[in-house]
Structures are given as C-alpha cells and as structure tokens.
Write a protein that holds these residues in place. Structure first.
Motif, PDB file in Angstrom:
ATOM      1  N   VAL A 182      -1.149 -10.891  -2.039  1.00  0.00           N
ATOM      2  CA  VAL A 182      -1.050  -9.552  -1.817  1.00  0.00           C
ATOM      3  C   VAL A 182      -1.678  -9.277  -0.635  1.00  0.00           C
ATOM      4  O   VAL A 182      -1.322  -8.076  -0.218  1.00  0.00           O
ATOM      5  CB  VAL A 182      -1.125  -8.412  -2.943  1.00  0.00           C
ATOM      6  CG1 VAL A 182       0.045  -8.767  -4.172  1.00  0.00           C
ATOM      7  CG2 VAL A 182      -2.555  -8.431  -3.144  1.00  0.00           C
ATOM      8  N   ILE A 196       2.064  -0.445 -10.448  1.00  0.00           N
ATOM      9  CA  ILE A 196       1.641  -1.119  -9.305  1.00  0.00           C
ATOM     10  C   ILE A 196       1.602  -2.630  -9.596  1.00  0.00           C
ATOM     11  O   ILE A 196       1.796  -3.412  -8.797  1.00  0.00           O
ATOM     12  CB  ILE A 196       0.354  -0.311  -8.869  1.00  0.00           C
ATOM     13  CG1 ILE A 196       0.565   1.134  -8.366  1.00  0.00           C
ATOM     14  CG2 ILE A 196      -0.572  -1.105  -7.900  1.00  0.00           C
ATOM     15  CD1 ILE A 196      -0.784   1.817  -8.154  1.00  0.00           C
ATOM     16  N   THR A 197       0.903  -2.738 -10.677  1.00  0.00           N
ATOM     17  CA  THR A 197       0.803  -4.313 -11.167  1.00  0.00           C
ATOM     18  C   THR A 197       2.145  -5.014 -10.999  1.00  0.00           C
ATOM     19  O   THR A 197       2.192  -6.205 -10.459  1.00  0.00           O
ATOM     20  CB  THR A 197       0.292  -4.502 -12.439  1.00  0.00           C
ATOM     21  OG1 THR A 197      -0.995  -3.765 -12.412  1.00  0.00           O
ATOM     22  CG2 THR A 197      -0.095  -6.001 -12.856  1.00  0.00           C
ATOM     23  N   GLY A 223       1.656   6.641  -6.924  1.00  0.00           N
ATOM     24  CA  GLY A 223       0.515   7.417  -6.913  1.00  0.00           C
ATOM     25  C   GLY A 223       1.025   9.154  -6.755  1.00  0.00           C
ATOM     26  O   GLY A 223       0.626   9.873  -7.752  1.00  0.00           O
ATOM     27  N   ARG A 250       0.905   4.337 -14.029  1.00  0.00           N
ATOM     28  CA  ARG A 250       0.687   3.956 -12.527  1.00  0.00           C
ATOM     29  C   ARG A 250       0.484   2.669 -12.593  1.00  0.00           C
ATOM     30  O   ARG A 250       1.015   1.934 -11.462  1.00  0.00           O
ATOM     31  CB  ARG A 250      -0.058   5.251 -11.920  1.00  0.00           C
ATOM     32  CG  ARG A 250      -0.101   5.364 -10.529  1.00  0.00           C
ATOM     33  CD  ARG A 250      -0.824   6.403 -10.360  1.00  0.00           C
ATOM     34  NE  ARG A 250      -2.268   6.319 -10.554  1.00  0.00           N
ATOM     35  CZ  ARG A 250      -2.908   7.318 -11.168  1.00  0.00           C
ATOM     36  NH1 ARG A 250      -2.587   8.405 -11.328  1.00  0.00           N
ATOM     37  NH2 ARG A 250      -4.390   7.043 -11.448  1.00  0.00           N
ATOM     38  N   ASP A 251      -0.537   2.245 -13.104  1.00  0.00           N
ATOM     39  CA  ASP A 251      -1.373   0.856 -12.645  1.00  0.00           C
ATOM     40  C   ASP A 251      -0.279  -0.202 -13.134  1.00  0.00           C
ATOM     41  O   ASP A 251      -0.082  -1.310 -12.413  1.00  0.00           O
ATOM     42  CB  ASP A 251      -2.747   0.804 -13.485  1.00  0.00           C
ATOM     43  CG  ASP A 251      -3.610   1.523 -12.858  1.00  0.00           C
ATOM     44  OD1 ASP A 251      -3.440   2.107 -12.019  1.00  0.00           O
ATOM     45  OD2 ASP A 251      -4.864   1.280 -13.451  1.00  0.00           O
ATOM     46  N   ALA A 279       0.990   3.718  -3.057  1.00  0.00           N
ATOM     47  CA  ALA A 279       0.888   5.550  -2.724  1.00  0.00           C
ATOM     48  C   ALA A 279       2.025   6.283  -3.197  1.00  0.00           C
ATOM     49  O   ALA A 279       1.767   7.232  -3.693  1.00  0.00           O
ATOM     50  CB  ALA A 279       0.867   5.592  -1.176  1.00  0.00           C
ATOM     51  N   LEU A 336       3.174  -5.757  -7.491  1.00  0.00           N
ATOM     52  CA  LEU A 336       2.258  -6.608  -6.533  1.00  0.00           C
ATOM     53  C   LEU A 336       2.340  -8.048  -7.191  1.00  0.00           C
ATOM     54  O   LEU A 336       2.326  -8.716  -6.301  1.00  0.00           O
ATOM     55  CB  LEU A 336       0.834  -6.040  -6.862  1.00  0.00           C
ATOM     56  CG  LEU A 336       0.242  -5.022  -5.596  1.00  0.00           C
ATOM     57  CD1 LEU A 336       1.203  -3.898  -5.518  1.00  0.00           C
ATOM     58  CD2 LEU A 336      -1.117  -4.881  -5.659  1.00  0.00           C
ATOM     59  N   ARG A 337       2.495  -8.020  -8.361  1.00  0.00           N
ATOM     60  CA  ARG A 337       2.770  -9.423  -9.076  1.00  0.00           C
ATOM     61  C   ARG A 337       4.067  -9.963  -8.256  1.00  0.00           C
ATOM     62  O   ARG A 337       4.237 -11.373  -8.251  1.00  0.00           O
ATOM     63  CB  ARG A 337       2.917  -9.396 -10.537  1.00  0.00           C
ATOM     64  CG  ARG A 337       1.476  -9.332 -11.021  1.00  0.00           C
ATOM     65  CD  ARG A 337       1.161 -10.601 -11.684  1.00  0.00           C
ATOM     66  NE  ARG A 337      -0.390 -10.624 -11.830  1.00  0.00           N
ATOM     67  CZ  ARG A 337      -1.180 -10.186 -12.773  1.00  0.00           C
ATOM     68  NH1 ARG A 337      -0.417  -9.829 -13.887  1.00  0.00           N
ATOM     69  NH2 ARG A 337      -2.301 -10.073 -12.881  1.00  0.00           N
ATOM     70  N   LYS A 396      -6.798  -8.146 -10.292  1.00  0.00           N
ATOM     71  CA  LYS A 396      -5.546  -9.028 -10.854  1.00  0.00           C
ATOM     72  C   LYS A 396      -4.759  -9.713  -9.614  1.00  0.00           C
ATOM     73  O   LYS A 396      -3.994 -10.354 -10.065  1.00  0.00           O
ATOM     74  CB  LYS A 396      -4.670  -7.812 -11.127  1.00  0.00           C
ATOM     75  CG  LYS A 396      -5.059  -6.820 -12.277  1.00  0.00           C
ATOM     76  CD  LYS A 396      -4.151  -5.933 -12.332  1.00  0.00           C
ATOM     77  CE  LYS A 396      -4.578  -4.603 -13.377  1.00  0.00           C
ATOM     78  NZ  LYS A 396      -3.538  -3.480 -13.422  1.00  0.00           N
ATOM     79  N   LYS A 430      -2.294   7.470 -15.669  1.00  0.00           N
ATOM     80  CA  LYS A 430      -3.169   6.481 -15.016  1.00  0.00           C
ATOM     81  C   LYS A 430      -2.349   4.996 -15.562  1.00  0.00           C
ATOM     82  O   LYS A 430      -2.147   4.088 -14.631  1.00  0.00           O
ATOM     83  CB  LYS A 430      -4.415   6.391 -15.168  1.00  0.00           C
ATOM     84  CG  LYS A 430      -5.478   5.393 -14.715  1.00  0.00           C
ATOM     85  CD  LYS A 430      -6.858   5.611 -14.899  1.00  0.00           C
ATOM     86  CE  LYS A 430      -7.581   4.740 -14.483  1.00  0.00           C
ATOM     87  NZ  LYS A 430      -7.616   3.201 -14.900  1.00  0.00           N
ATOM     88  N   ASN A 467       0.921  -1.260  -0.029  1.00  0.00           N
ATOM     89  CA  ASN A 467      -0.011  -0.046  -0.169  1.00  0.00           C
ATOM     90  C   ASN A 467       0.936   1.493  -0.056  1.00  0.00           C
ATOM     91  O   ASN A 467       0.585   2.195  -0.643  1.00  0.00           O
ATOM     92  CB  ASN A 467      -0.947  -0.139   1.227  1.00  0.00           C
ATOM     93  CG  ASN A 467      -2.099   0.700   1.111  1.00  0.00           C
ATOM     94  OD1 ASN A 467      -2.581   1.171  -0.140  1.00  0.00           O
ATOM     95  ND2 ASN A 467      -3.104   0.962   2.070  1.00  0.00           N
TER      96      ASN A 467
END
Lengths: 278, 278
Positions: free
Chosen positions: A173, A139-140, A126, A135-136, A123, A143-144, A251, A132, A119
């Motif tokens: 996650v 993040i992906t 972010g 950023r995604d 952030a 997290l992956r 995801k 967008k 998180n």
C-alpha cells in the motif's frame, strides 16, 4: 458498476463462512452514526451532520479521474465523493477545505509512504464512520484489496493521456513500493506520463472501491475481513499481539520488505522449522 | 522552548550554506497565502480564511499529550494546533470535523503505514500552506527530522502513565517500523502501556515540531532541505529521477528495508563498484 458489484456481492456470499459478516446493529444505522450532543466534546460541532447517501461508483471514478490533475491522488479520491455529498446536502460539505488533501500526493509530500488515493479513501471513511472498529474494518478492506488486486482497471470514457497502463499487483500500500514495482514490471520510468496515467486511473479505482464500500456499509451489507492476507496472518502469529514475540504491529503485506530480512535469513532454518511444526 | 528554538536557529545558520534558504517572496506572506477569489474553483469557500498565528510549541505539545487518549496520534497532533486557532479565530476552525483524523491511528487504521502523528502534522501543513513546493519542503523537513532524531524527548508536567520511554532513532517514518524498532531496542512489547506512553510523548514531540516549523514559516525564517539523508541521496542518484534507472520515487530512509534487498545482495559487488567509482 453492475459487473463489479455482482462479483463483490458473490464474493461476499462465498467468503461469508470465514469472514466476519456484519449484521444489523446499532453501529449500522442507515445514516452515519448520529452522536448525542455533548456526549463527546470533540464532536460538538459535527454531530450527525456528516451524512452519506448512496453514490454511483462509476460516476465517482470519473470525477476522481478528472480531479487528479487539480491536486493529485489523495485530493481526487476524497473530493470525488465529498463534492457529490456537497451537491446533495450543501453545508458542511460545501465548506470542506478540499485543498488540504493535496498534501497526500506521492505518499505524503512525495515521501513515498501510504498511496495518496488510499490516504484519501481512509480520511473519507474517518469523516463518515465514527465507530473505531467498523472504521478500521473498512480501511483494512480497501487497503487489502489494493495490495492484492491487479490495478489499474479503470477505463475512462475520454483518456487524459491515451495510454493503457499494464495492470499489476503491487503487494504493497506504499506509494514508493507500488510505483517501483509497476515501473520494474512494465519498464516505464517513474517520472513518465505513462506512470502518471497509471496513478490517475488507480485513483479512479480507489474512488470506485471506497464508494462501493460506503454503499455497502450504508445498506448494511458490508462484510468485514473478507480480504485475507495469509502471509500477514502467518507472520503475526509469532510477532503480533497474540504471538510469542509481540514485537510488531501492522497489517501491511510483509513480503515486499521482509523476504530477505536479516533476521529471517540468518535464522532461516530455525524459522522454517517453527513454521513447519505449526 | 528556548533551548530547542535556539538550537534550531543555530542549526539553520550553520546549514544555511548548503540548504535552500527560503527568502522573502510572494509565497512567504505572513498570513497563509490568500487566493484570488475564483482563481481556483476548489478554493472558493476557503480562500484566505485558513490563517495561522504564532503558537507556543510547548503548550501545543501539552495539548497533544492530553488529546492522544481521545483519538490517538493523528487526531491529537492535528487538533492540538487547530483547536488553538479555533480559539483565536473561531470559524472555520471551530467547525472542523476533528473526529475525521482518528483514522490515522497506528499508521492508518492500524495498518502500520505512516506514523499518525506525522500524517496529522502533514495534514495540518496541507490545510495552512497552499504552495506545493513549500508544503512539500515543510513536510519533508518534519519527516526527515522524525527519522533521524532520538525520540521521544517530551517530558509531561504530569505523566498520564508514569514511565520514561527510552528514546531511540527509528530510521523510518512508518508506524510499523518505528514501533518495531523501539520494541526490539527496548524489550517492551508493542501492546504494552510503555509503548503507548512512548507514542503519546512522540505525538507531543511531533506537535511541538510542527508548531515550531509553522512559526518559522510564518515569520519567514523557515530553511528548507536542512535535514539531509545521505543514504537516500546516494540511492536516488541512480534510482531517482536524475539517475540512470529512474525506477523509483520517494524520500523515505532506504536502509530500514533495503540493506538486505534481493537486488543489492545478488549484485552487491557490482553495486559496490559503481558506488566506489562515483
């Protein structure tokens, strides 16, 4: 740093064929994207002032390790990066209310949802990346990586608690799942000092990873979609936006919750047949 | 506002017997807790400047509804409150980098973990409440409420998309589960405009709720632990910190993932017996 970085770059080259290589574009400026003043009203006070500069992932991991005890996982991950930018740039970083990030401990107020370190890393992304899609993607990526990597692997110079946490793949996650899987696989209690040391080092791993990612993004070598999750891809081919059902989004790795889901157990044969025919 | 407020206060009185009534204490000042300058180095730039003042939940919900389209759920929830404080107090609120909060859409970068509206509400609580126990209590309160309340219930004055989303109980604070359950129960696709309107209104509900909570906290009438989750209590009596197993942590509703979990299916009889004997 060198070993990991080399591995990462090598992996990037190998994965390049199938992955979405991000090339130089207007979205990949060497500073965080400056915004035209007034173009987006919500940015009026922040445009082009939240800059990034290359940081040492190893040092960042060390800072996160030490910060952990002052505010837990989300706080430590976020602060380990932003405190260095504050040292370099001063304001607005210096005034950032770091204390806010303490809410993310234990998967948000101890609730067990997203791992606080993730998180915090998200952030941070972010804060620094305004596009967008990119950023995604960033993040992906992190997290992956977290879902499928044997962690923790960080080795502190001086251990706060002298214990080498057995590394495990969490397949999730979520703080609740990540901690439960680790406790079940290793036999340590979730409220033990050993589990705490595990999370302390895991936080350093995430801080290291997000710094590496931001360095890659900053130097235009970030490769998107290099961490595939085959199960998610398979499940989403029916359930996701392009599938027949279009009844779910997300995801996250599916199997930590859904191996024994009601629907797939009752209809296991039909489902298996569909999957075979594909 | 009046109806909900009245119900909430009435519920508070009723639940008071078993719930942890928070009484006036040093931790419940009418301003967010000021910190002694220098006592905590990480607060040096923020001590006693992140204040709250009573806000109108109805107006906040309306702002969130409008903000949703500019940055999704987390952004809208957070900004709906903080933008009002910025209007009242100016700095440091005015310079808060609201754009950062866009990362929380779709359960963090579309990953499906915690509902972004809840992540935004929790971040807001993190910004304004520095005491860990109270912060966790407030977060637990809003997350439990979300899990067990038929939502959305917000009715905009002017609908952005003219559709009345059927309200459902999600049984989960996770975006993935919340959206999937809603899509399955109502028959709408997850990528539909109807689902989007559902999330837009849900965001307003969360903004309303967190404003009400902050008002209660601010006026010393917040009651902790009033939203019980019997299943969680039951499961954690064995698996949690006070149980025999001590192999998990978290407060999320268990049944959305665990009804058919491997462990409990194989050992169903034994487990049932243990539960009966308790």
């Amino acid at each position: 740093m060198d070993r990991r970085k080399a591995l990462k770059l090598a992996a990037g080259v190998v994965a390049g064929g199938g992955a979405g290589i991000i090339t130089l574009s207007s979205a990949f400026k060497t500073e965080a994207q400056p915004l035209s003043p007034g173009a987006n009203p919500e940015y009026k006070n922040t445009d082009s002032i939240w800059r990034y500069s290359l940081l040492d992932p190893e040092l960042t991991a060390e800072l996160a390790y030490k910060d952990y005890d002052h505010g837990s996982c989300m706080y430590a991950t976020f602060k380990s990066v932003v405190s260095q930018l504050a040292e370099k740039y001063g304001e607005p970083y210096t005034s950032f209310p770091f204390h806010m990030m303490k809410y993310g401990h234990g998967g948000v107020g101890g609730f067990g949802t997203i791992c606080g370190a993730l998180n915090g890393a998200s952030a941070l992304i972010g804060l620094l990346v305004t596009d967008k899609t990119i950023r995604d993607n960033l993040i992906t990526d992190i997290l992956r990586w977290y879902e499928n990597t044997k962690l923790p692997e960080y080795m502190p110079k001086t251990a706060i608690y002298d214990f080498l946490p057995p590394p495990t793949i969490t397949n999730s996650v979520l703080c609740h799942v990540s901690n439960t899987n680790w406790a079940k696989k290793t036999g340590y209690k979730v409220n033990s000092l050993e589990r705490k040391e595990r999370c302390r080092r895991l936080t350093s791993d995430v801080a290291y990873q997000v710094t590496s990612l931001m360095n890659e993004y900053h130097t235009n070598i970030f490769i998107a979609n290099k961490n595939d999750n085959e199960t998610v891809r398979e499940c989403m081919s029916c359930h996701g936006e392009q599938g027949k059902l279009v009844n779910t989004s997300g995801k996250m790795g599916c199997s930590s919750c859904h191996t024994e889901s009601v629907g797939h157990r009752i209809f296991a044969d039909i489902h298996y047949k569909i999957m075979k025919e594909k």
